[in-house]
Design a protein around this motif. Structure first.
Motif, PDB file in Angstrom:
ATOM      1  N   SER A  64       0.833  -1.196   0.000  1.00 26.00           N
ATOM      2  CA  SER A  64       0.000   0.000   0.000  1.00 26.00           C
ATOM      3  C   SER A  64       0.864   1.241   0.000  1.00 26.00           C
ATOM      4  O   SER A  64       2.088   1.172   0.124  1.00 26.00           O
ATOM      5  CB  SER A  64      -0.924  -0.017   1.221  1.00 26.00           C
ATOM      6  N   GLY A  65       0.204   2.369  -0.134  1.00 26.07           N
ATOM      7  CA  GLY A  65       0.907   3.651  -0.116  1.00 26.07           C
ATOM      8  C   GLY A  65       0.760   4.296   1.241  1.00 26.07           C
ATOM      9  O   GLY A  65       1.114   3.721   2.253  1.00 26.07           O
ATOM     10  N   ILE A  66       0.183   5.492   1.257  1.00 24.72           N
ATOM     11  CA  ILE A  66      -0.039   6.200   2.522  1.00 24.72           C
ATOM     12  C   ILE A  66      -1.466   6.742   2.527  1.00 24.72           C
ATOM     13  O   ILE A  66      -1.969   7.192   1.508  1.00 24.72           O
ATOM     14  CB  ILE A  66       0.973   7.371   2.683  1.00 24.72           C
ATOM     15  N   GLY A  67      -2.074   6.726   3.691  1.00 26.49           N
ATOM     16  CA  GLY A  67      -3.432   7.227   3.853  1.00 26.49           C
ATOM     17  C   GLY A  67      -4.255   6.205   4.615  1.00 26.49           C
ATOM     18  O   GLY A  67      -3.757   5.142   4.978  1.00 26.49           O
ATOM     19  N   CYS A  68      -5.537   6.553   4.862  1.00 25.46           N
ATOM     20  CA  CYS A  68      -6.413   5.630   5.601  1.00 25.46           C
ATOM     21  C   CYS A  68      -6.477   4.283   4.895  1.00 25.46           C
ATOM     22  O   CYS A  68      -6.325   3.228   5.511  1.00 25.46           O
ATOM     23  CB  CYS A  68      -7.819   6.206   5.704  1.00 25.46           C
ATOM     24  N   SER A  69      -6.703   4.308   3.582  1.00 21.26           N
ATOM     25  CA  SER A  69      -6.840   3.060   2.832  1.00 21.26           C
ATOM     26  C   SER A  69      -5.559   2.238   2.951  1.00 21.26           C
ATOM     27  O   SER A  69      -5.599   1.018   3.102  1.00 21.26           O
ATOM     28  CB  SER A  69      -7.108   3.377   1.372  1.00 21.26           C
ATOM     29  N   SER A  70      -4.435   2.933   2.886  1.00 28.27           N
ATOM     30  CA  SER A  70      -3.152   2.231   2.899  1.00 28.27           C
ATOM     31  C   SER A  70      -2.824   1.631   4.260  1.00 28.27           C
ATOM     32  O   SER A  70      -1.921   0.813   4.384  1.00 28.27           O
ATOM     33  CB  SER A  70      -2.044   3.175   2.442  1.00 28.27           C
ATOM     34  N   LYS A  71      -3.576   2.041   5.269  1.00 25.45           N
ATOM     35  CA  LYS A  71      -3.385   1.427   6.588  1.00 25.45           C
ATOM     36  C   LYS A  71      -4.044   0.049   6.669  1.00 25.45           C
ATOM     37  O   LYS A  71      -3.699  -0.773   7.503  1.00 25.45           O
ATOM     38  CB  LYS A  71      -3.995   2.327   7.686  1.00 25.45           C
ATOM     39  N   GLY A  82       3.519  -7.688   4.446  1.00 27.96           N
ATOM     40  CA  GLY A  82       2.904  -6.448   4.005  1.00 27.96           C
ATOM     41  C   GLY A  82       3.945  -5.356   3.858  1.00 27.96           C
ATOM     42  O   GLY A  82       5.030  -5.421   4.435  1.00 27.96           O
ATOM     43  N   PHE A  83       3.604  -4.365   3.053  1.00 29.51           N
ATOM     44  CA  PHE A  83       4.552  -3.266   2.839  1.00 29.51           C
ATOM     45  C   PHE A  83       3.759  -1.978   2.664  1.00 29.51           C
ATOM     46  O   PHE A  83       3.092  -1.768   1.661  1.00 29.51           O
ATOM     47  CB  PHE A  83       5.392  -3.546   1.590  1.00 29.51           C
ATOM     48  N   ASN A  84       3.848  -1.166   3.693  1.00 28.39           N
ATOM     49  CA  ASN A  84       3.223   0.145   3.692  1.00 28.39           C
ATOM     50  C   ASN A  84       4.309   1.109   3.205  1.00 28.39           C
ATOM     51  O   ASN A  84       5.192   1.477   3.954  1.00 28.39           O
ATOM     52  CB  ASN A  84       2.829   0.420   5.148  1.00 28.39           C
ATOM     53  N   SER A  85       4.287   1.452   1.913  1.00 27.96           N
ATOM     54  CA  SER A  85       5.450   2.156   1.340  1.00 27.96           C
ATOM     55  C   SER A  85       5.328   3.672   1.478  1.00 27.96           C
ATOM     56  O   SER A  85       5.018   4.141   2.558  1.00 27.96           O
ATOM     57  CB  SER A  85       5.665   1.719  -0.104  1.00 27.96           C
ATOM     58  N   VAL A  86       5.563   4.410   0.428  1.00 25.37           N
ATOM     59  CA  VAL A  86       5.439   5.871   0.529  1.00 25.37           C
ATOM     60  C   VAL A  86       4.237   6.348  -0.298  1.00 25.37           C
ATOM     61  O   VAL A  86       3.711   5.613  -1.126  1.00 25.37           O
ATOM     62  CB  VAL A  86       6.737   6.622   0.146  1.00 25.37           C
ATOM     63  N   HIS A  87       3.838   7.578  -0.068  1.00 22.43           N
ATOM     64  CA  HIS A  87       2.580   8.103  -0.619  1.00 22.43           C
ATOM     65  C   HIS A  87       2.572   8.085  -2.143  1.00 22.43           C
ATOM     66  O   HIS A  87       3.425   8.700  -2.782  1.00 22.43           O
ATOM     67  CB  HIS A  87       2.384   9.520  -0.096  1.00 22.43           C
ATOM     68  N   GLY A  88       1.614   7.369  -2.676  1.00 20.11           N
ATOM     69  CA  GLY A  88       1.441   7.348  -4.124  1.00 20.11           C
ATOM     70  C   GLY A  88       2.376   6.422  -4.864  1.00 20.11           C
ATOM     71  O   GLY A  88       2.368   6.400  -6.100  1.00 20.11           O
ATOM     72  N   MET A  90       2.918   2.943  -4.158  1.00 19.70           N
ATOM     73  CA  MET A  90       2.681   1.505  -4.063  1.00 19.70           C
ATOM     74  C   MET A  90       2.891   0.800  -5.402  1.00 19.70           C
ATOM     75  O   MET A  90       3.500  -0.272  -5.450  1.00 19.70           O
ATOM     76  CB  MET A  90       1.277   1.258  -3.502  1.00 19.70           C
ATOM     77  N   PRO A  91       2.410   1.382  -6.531  1.00 18.32           N
ATOM     78  CA  PRO A  91       2.523   0.633  -7.782  1.00 18.32           C
ATOM     79  C   PRO A  91       3.961   0.260  -8.150  1.00 18.32           C
ATOM     80  O   PRO A  91       4.210  -0.856  -8.613  1.00 18.32           O
ATOM     81  CB  PRO A  91       1.929   1.588  -8.820  1.00 18.32           C
ATOM     82  N   SER A  92       4.908   1.168  -7.951  1.00 26.03           N
ATOM     83  CA  SER A  92       6.283   0.829  -8.338  1.00 26.03           C
ATOM     84  C   SER A  92       6.874  -0.217  -7.400  1.00 26.03           C
ATOM     85  O   SER A  92       7.555  -1.141  -7.833  1.00 26.03           O
ATOM     86  CB  SER A  92       7.165   2.082  -8.379  1.00 26.03           C
ATOM     87  N   VAL A  93       6.579  -0.088  -6.115  1.00 28.33           N
ATOM     88  CA  VAL A  93       7.119  -1.065  -5.162  1.00 28.33           C
ATOM     89  C   VAL A  93       6.524  -2.441  -5.457  1.00 28.33           C
ATOM     90  O   VAL A  93       7.231  -3.457  -5.466  1.00 28.33           O
ATOM     91  CB  VAL A  93       6.830  -0.626  -3.708  1.00 28.33           C
ATOM     92  N   LEU A  94       5.245  -2.449  -5.750  1.00 27.23           N
ATOM     93  CA  LEU A  94       4.600  -3.724  -6.072  1.00 27.23           C
ATOM     94  C   LEU A  94       5.155  -4.300  -7.377  1.00 27.23           C
ATOM     95  O   LEU A  94       5.372  -5.510  -7.488  1.00 27.23           O
ATOM     96  CB  LEU A  94       3.085  -3.532  -6.168  1.00 27.23           C
ATOM     97  N   THR A  95       5.427  -3.442  -8.345  1.00 27.07           N
ATOM     98  CA  THR A  95       6.008  -3.915  -9.608  1.00 27.07           C
ATOM     99  C   THR A  95       7.334  -4.630  -9.338  1.00 27.07           C
ATOM    100  O   THR A  95       7.581  -5.727  -9.861  1.00 27.07           O
ATOM    101  CB  THR A  95       6.238  -2.727 -10.574  1.00 27.07           C
ATOM    102  N   GLY A  96       8.173  -4.017  -8.512  1.00 28.71           N
ATOM    103  CA  GLY A  96       9.461  -4.638  -8.180  1.00 28.71           C
ATOM    104  C   GLY A  96       9.263  -5.952  -7.444  1.00 28.71           C
ATOM    105  O   GLY A  96       9.928  -6.955  -7.746  1.00 28.71           O
ATOM    106  N   ALA A  97       8.339  -5.950  -6.489  1.00 33.35           N
ATOM    107  CA  ALA A  97       8.085  -7.172  -5.719  1.00 33.35           C
ATOM    108  C   ALA A  97       7.606  -8.280  -6.655  1.00 33.35           C
ATOM    109  O   ALA A  97       8.071  -9.421  -6.588  1.00 33.35           O
ATOM    110  CB  ALA A  97       7.052  -6.894  -4.628  1.00 33.35           C
TER     111      ALA A  97
END
Lengths: 351, 609
Positions: A64-71, A82-88, A90-97
């Protein structure tokens, strides 16, 4: 561990799935979101979907990124990394994963601020690349953690809790996902668990970027009269285009009795999406007509929900890159290091 | 009587061209011909951020003694660009030579009387020979290569062989290029005999050395180091790292069962580093290659990788900053932004390769260090190393070497009941264990976050727990000191109280400068720094000298700032030698600046460290 452990004791008659897990085994820690938050219903739907498709919880990675949803990834699938990454982002971190290990299921949880504002670029590009993932936007039209600013999905003219009108046009993530080439696009409502569970199950089985825009009213900052993302408003304007039944590949498929009103879509893994048509003029396999359909209904102020678009023989990023079927993170020295003999050849070519 | 520079196998020739005119391959043939004769040559492109029409230079350092850094000045100018004529001519060392296209007569004011002028009507010859304008341009280049070869005494066979190699597969280009080479050569032999005092003589000083660009070498290091995921965004001067990685992977890592690599050209540098971090989190070796502006964009993510402890490798091919700065010029000016990347308290490991060979070795090592230390590792190269072909010893690989995957708990470890705390320091080195996602059905899962958490990865904002974690990160940084490449020390011929510290691409010029300084009786012990955090020997070196010159290619003395930041050295002892005009530092600059500072400033009293 990272979550507040809920007692594992449960009713002895709680049903178990094929893996012997109960629904409780798919839960995470206790939610710290506001009571009544739509996001918690989405977490519950994710739990239900994973339970029903017998997914081993540890074989899913939630990012996830940052925010209520990302929690929220903390509140479901406690046995998953799980990986609570940085705001906005998530897509790149997930792509790498995903590139590191193609054998896991990847679930990206984001919000409307996270995906439609700061992360609009990453949202579009990861869809465009066809990263094999379920991309859920928990869409409430508002910034919750910073207390009630409009997000980019807020409708023009909708009112904030303090009474201010939103002057800007909204980003329609469903339309953007279609334009970016998503091979699976759905929209749902946190208050419609039945529809949402089936959509999540289908999205997990889908190969490629499966995007779900889930309207999820914010009880604290966006559930008032004048908001177009409130429970009441969404209920009133919800137009389901179809009723989805997700059938796992291993089950026998019985021909529908009424082919005129049902569409069967067989996905890459053999799973079948049985769509009972509710809207006559909606064909979920034709991208252009779906885009047209959505625009027409948007203009009428209707929120169309259901499985809006699906491409049966979709491919994902790893296919496009021709990556080996073995997870890259499992490759050994022998697989990866060409060794001294190859290096001598390279040296010889550089003289 | 005009004095003439008379030198054999030891001179600098600068060629001034217009970019996009096809001069690059001709100039490479020129430089390589001498290498084929066993004479060491260092060559550098000095080029604009442009595709066609702007000035570009190619500087060729011929050095039998293998001084392949920039010397400073040039003994001969091959002036092919009217736009830069005045400056090009003005820069020739007294007694040097000007080679130019004499087709169009120039007034005598355009020349100098302390240099030898060698004119050749290149355009006229080309116009007679060819009718196609493009051919007239392209063959003019190879024609002057032929003429220079005749003037300097280059073996034609060497140039001919290189032409054949260059146009292998485009065979119809071979004959006309050969012809042009010989037209140039024959003209010079007939009309310009003895015109210049610079000569090459066949030698045996190249040995088995190879010619390779640092970017290609770094990419190859990533292949050998086991990187499987690369994500990048095009930016000069690092683009060719990713491109070379793709090329080498295609050659070395493709198989019938699919590619053993994945490369993503991301939408920007933020996404590039995000992909690397995601892959590192999930147990793949991953890297990105970028330059200063990319590092600036990646700050937030680098802080995440530091705080969440995710193996990450960044190859920073430094260029002139700040902002867009000088995209095609070199500097060592990203040290501070890299060392402290991110908001909040961070410290990152930096490696400083001196040449492409070390770029290869350190890129491979960076992947090991990233896994071992679970943190970002920066390979700090620069445009000079990255985009120029350097003559270096052959790359070597020890087949007994295995990837160090660091502290990873396996299914068996978890099954055996080992206590897993993601941020728990079990060995006293500050490095915790991690698990890869999907390892075990019931144990070892954890939540990775950029927020504060306890030793078992549970979210907390409790002050003492936060401090405990931050202190452990410092301890881990301390551990890094013994794992990173140690500095390389070279003593002066006699005991001395003076020293010099330098790093990276300055090394080649420094090696040459030190000899000239010796001759001036300025004796310096020298220490080449190869990594940050600094090994204790760096501090000892400073302590054991009265004054230490810190030579670097930036304005603000960034290495010196890092040295002072250790808190263990006396600031008065460190004297900066700074070169940052975007061109690689020269031996002459170092000699002049140190001589000046050595003479003008009295040695300081033994200071209290």
């Amino acid at each position: 561990m990272t979550w507040i452990t809920k007692p594992k004791l449960h009713h002895p008659k709680l049903p178990a799935n094929a893996l012997g897990f109960t629904r409780r085994d798919y839960e995470g820690s206790v939610s710290t979101l506001c009571a009544g938050c739509g996001h918690d219903s989405i977490s519950a739907a994710i739990i239900q979907a994973c339970f029903e498709i017998d997914l081993p919880p540890h074989r899913l990675a939630k990012l996830s990124g940052i925010g209520c949803s990302s929690k929220t990834p903390t509140y479901f699938l406690g046995q998953s990394h799980g990986f609570n990454s940085v705001h906005g982002r998530m897509p790149s971190v997930l792509t790498g994963a995903n590139l590191a290990n193609r054998d896991l299921v990847y679930m990206g949880i984001s919000g409307d601020g996270d995906s439609a504002s700061i992360g609009l670029g990453q949202f579009a590009h990861c869809i465009r690349r066809g990263v094999n993932m379920v991309y859920i936007v928990e869409n409430n039209g508002v910034y919750g953690l910073t207390k009630g600013q409009f997000s980019a999905t807020a409708d023009k003219g909708s009112k904030s809790k303090k009474g201010a009108g939103n002057p800007d046009s909204p980003m329609d993530l469903v339309s953007l996902a279609l334009i970016a080439g998503a091979s699976f696009v759905g929209r749902s409502f946190s208050g419609d668990k039945k529809q949402l569970v089936e959509l999540i199950k289908a999205a997990i089985a889908h190969k490629g970027a499966a995007f779900l825009d889930v309207l999820s009213p914010c009880v604290a900052f966006n559930n008032h009269v004048g908001s177009t993302k409130s429970f009441d408003y969404v209920r009133e304007h919800n137009e389901a285009v179809n009723a989805l039944e997700f059938i796992e590949g291993k089950e026998e498929i019985i021909l529908d009795h009424d082919p005129g009103t049902t569409v069967n879509v067989t996905q890459h893994d053999g799973s079948v999406l049985r769509l009972k048509k509710l809207a006559e003029d909606h064909d979920p396999t034709d991208r252009a007509s779906v885009m047209n359909f959505i625009q027409r209904h948007n203009a009428r102020g209707e929120i169309v929900t259901g499985l809006l678009y699906v491409e049966a023989d979709s491919e994902d990023l790893q296919d496009r890159l021709g990556v080996t079927k073995r997870p890259l993170n499992s490759l050994s020295d022998a697989d990866l290091c060409p060794g001294s003999t190859a290096l001598e050849k390279i040296n010889a070519g550089l003289r | 009587m005009l004095s003439r520079v008379e030198k054999i196998n030891d001179f600098v020739i600068r060629l001034a061209n217009v970019n996009g005119s096809g001069s690059a391959s001709a100039n490479r043939i020129f430089a390589r011909s001498m290498i084929r004769m066993g004479i060491p040559v260092g060559s550098r492109n000095i080029f604009p951020s442009n595709i066609q029409g702007l000035p570009t230079w190619y500087e060729v350092r011929v050095s039998g003694a293998s001084h392949l850094g920039r010397r400073g000045g040039y003994d001969m100018m091959v002036a092919m660009n009217p736009q830069t004529w005045d400056k090009d001519v003005a820069g020739i060392d007294a007694g040097g030579y000007l080679f130019y296209d004499s087709t169009k007569p120039l007034p005598s004011s355009k020349f100098r009387d302390d240099i030898t002028v060698v004119g050749m009507p290149l355009t006229e010859i080309c116009n007679q020979q060819y009718s196609d304008p493009r051919q007239r341009q392209l063959f003019k280049n190879i024609m002057y290569v032929g003429a220079l070869g005749a003037l300097l005494g280059i073996d034609t066979e060497a140039s001919e062989a290189l032409i054949k190699e260059l146009y292998k597969g485009k065979d119809k280009l071979i004959a006309p290029n050969m012809e042009a080479l010989h037209i140039g050569r024959d003209y010079a032999l007939e009309h310009l005999k003895g015109a210049i005092g610079l000569k090459v003589k066949r030698a045996d000083a190249v040995g088995d050395r190879i010619l390779i660009e640092g970017n290609a070498a770094a990419a190859l290091g990533c292949v050998y180091g086991g990187a499987t995921v690369a994500a990048w965004y095009p930016i000069t001067p690092s683009t060719s790292v990713a491109e070379a990685f793709a090329g080498y992977c295609k050659r070395l890592r493709a198989g019938e069962d699919g590619n053993k690599y994945a490369i993503v050209q991301a939408e920007d540098e933020l996404a590039a580093i995000g992909v690397v971090i995601g892959a590192g989190w999930n147990g793949a070796r991953a890297f990105t290659a970028t330059s200063g502006p990319g590092i600036s964009l990646m700050q937030e993510f680098i802080g995440l990788a530091y705080f969440a402890e995710i193996p990450t490798v960044l190859i920073d091919v430094q260029r002139g900053g700040p902002s867009t700065g000088m995209p095609t010029r070199t500097q060592q000016s990203d040290l501070l932004v890299a060392a402290f990347a991110s908001h909040g308290d961070t410290r990152h490991v930096l490696l400083f390769p001196a040449d492409p060979k070390e770029a290869f070795e350190m890129s491979a090592q960076a992947l090991d260090l990233a896994d071992r230390l679970q943190t970002p590792i920066f390979v700090m190269t620069d445009l000079d190393i990255g985009m120029n072909e350097w003559l270096v010893d052959p790359l070597k690989w020890d087949d007994r070497k295995k990837m160090d995957r660091g502290k990873v708990m396996s299914f068996e470890d978890l099954e055996a009941g080992k206590d897993f705390g993601r941020y728990l320091d079990v060995d006293g080195d500050g490095i915790p264990f991690r698990t890869y996602p999907g390892t075990h059905p019931e144990k070892g899962a954890y939540f990775t976050r950029g927020t504060s958490r306890d030793r078992y990865a549970k979210y907390t904002e409790e002050g003492a727990v936060y401090v405990d974690n931050m202190e452990r990160l410092l301890k881990k940084f301390e551990t890094a000191k013994s794992l990173v490449p140690p500095p390389a020390k070279t003593d002066a011929p006699k005991a001395t109280r003076y020293g010099a510290i330098y790093f990276g691409s300055t090394t080649a010029a420094m090696d040459e400068a030190i000899l000239a300084l010796n001759e001036k009786n300025i004796l310096l012990d020298r220490l080449r720094i190869r990594a940050y955090p600094f090994n204790d020997t760096v501090i000892d070196f400073i302590k054991s000298h009265d004054r230490v010159y810190v030579v670097e290619q930036n304005r603000d003395a960034q290495l010196k700032t890092l040295l002072l930041d250790t808190g263990k050295v006396d600031p008065q002892k460190l004297v900066s030698v700074l070169h940052y005009d975007g061109n690689p530092i020269t031996a002459r600059f170092i000699v002049n600046d140190i001589s000046l500072k050595h003479g003008l400033e009295k040695p300081l009293k033994e200071s209290v460290a």
